[in-house]
Write an enzyme that holds these catalytic residues in place. Structure first.
Site, mmCIF file in Angstrom:
data_model
loop_
_atom_site.group_PDB
_atom_site.id
_atom_site.type_symbol
_atom_site.label_atom_id
_atom_site.label_comp_id
_atom_site.label_asym_id
_atom_site.label_seq_id
_atom_site.Cartn_x
_atom_site.Cartn_y
_atom_site.Cartn_z
ATOM 1 N N GLY A 31 0.795 -1.227 0.000
ATOM 2 C CA GLY A 31 0.000 0.000 0.000
ATOM 3 C C GLY A 31 0.820 1.266 0.000
ATOM 4 O O GLY A 31 1.640 1.464 0.872
ATOM 5 N N SER A 32 0.626 2.147 -0.949
ATOM 6 C CA SER A 32 1.493 3.312 -1.054
ATOM 7 C C SER A 32 1.023 4.239 -2.169
ATOM 8 O O SER A 32 -0.100 4.136 -2.633
ATOM 9 C CB SER A 32 2.931 2.847 -1.315
ATOM 10 O OG SER A 32 2.941 1.820 -2.272
#
Length: 236
Positions: free
Chosen positions: A202-203
């Site tokens: 996640g980013s």
């Protein structure tokens, strides 16, 4: 028959990213070992089946996260000035900002947020030459927050595109992401279709483009890394 062949071809183009090999192999061994213990330790097999189902799903999600499709950009033959999406995800920001770390001028920032279920390999957005690549430690705010760009752990890659324009590509860690991997090295030539790096769990990826660049995406639009044209710069 033809549809089946095309499906098999697509399957062959999906592989597991090297960044996930150790995680997947070691976790699989641990889960199997625990499952064997549960099978032998209890007369009832309910604990075994609960563990197997729950953590089997978790392992499958992680496996999906580390998938690494082999892609080739075929939208156009002439890539001069073309900027492709460096990541799978969704466009969350398109705005003019003051970029004061490198260019000290107004820039158009395009931000792509990657959820847990997106491919997390990152691609070079342009053909060109890597001027610098730097990693910065920081916090782990939620990736879609504005302050994440400057305060979170991130990596900055400055690229001089083949049209002579310089762009900044920024990999940003999020609230869940804890490792940014950058393959770009200063003085290397870089090309669309090549991996720039990988961000685990996640980013977000920001691209800072010169004013006057034609933006080809809209807020909320989904992107496919190395496939979606997000902008077209002046050809110089």
């Amino acid at each position: 028959m033809g549809q089946r062949i095309q499906k098999l071809k697509r399957i062959k183009k999906i592989r597991i990213h090297r960044e996930g090999t150790d995680t997947l192999v070691y976790s699989a061994f641990i889960l199997i070992a625990i499952a064997v213990v549960l099978w032998q330790a209890f007369d009832t097999k309910l604990p075994f089946w609960i563990f197997t189902v729950v953590f089997g799903i978790v392992w499958a999600v992680v496996l999906n996260f580390f998938r690494c499709p082999i892609r080739k950009f075929t939208e156009c033959d002439d890539t001069l000035g073309v900027v492709v999406a460096p990541a799978d995800g969704k466009i969350v920001v398109i705005e003019e900002v003051d970029e004061n770390d490198y260019f000290h001028e107004r820039r158009i920032m395009v931000s792509i947020f990657m959820s847990l279920f997106n491919v997390h390999a990152n691609w070079f957005p342009v053909d060109g030459h890597v001027i610098s690549a730097k990693h910065f430690d920081g916090n782990y705010h939620k990736a879609w927050l504005p302050k994440a760009a400057s305060e979170n752990e991130h990596a900055d890659i400055i690229i001089e595109a083949t049209n002579g324009e310089k762009i900044l590509c920024r990999q940003i860690a999020g609230a869940v992401a804890r490792r940014i991997v950058t393959y770009a090295c200063p003085d290397d030539d870089c090309y669309i279709d090549e991996h720039l790096g990988f961000i685990k769990f996640g980013s977000r990826v920001d691209v800072f483009l010169p004013l006057g660049t034609e933006i080809c995406v809209k807020l909320g639009q989904s992107t496919t890394g190395d496939q979606t044209v997000i902008a077209k710069m002046r050809k110089g």
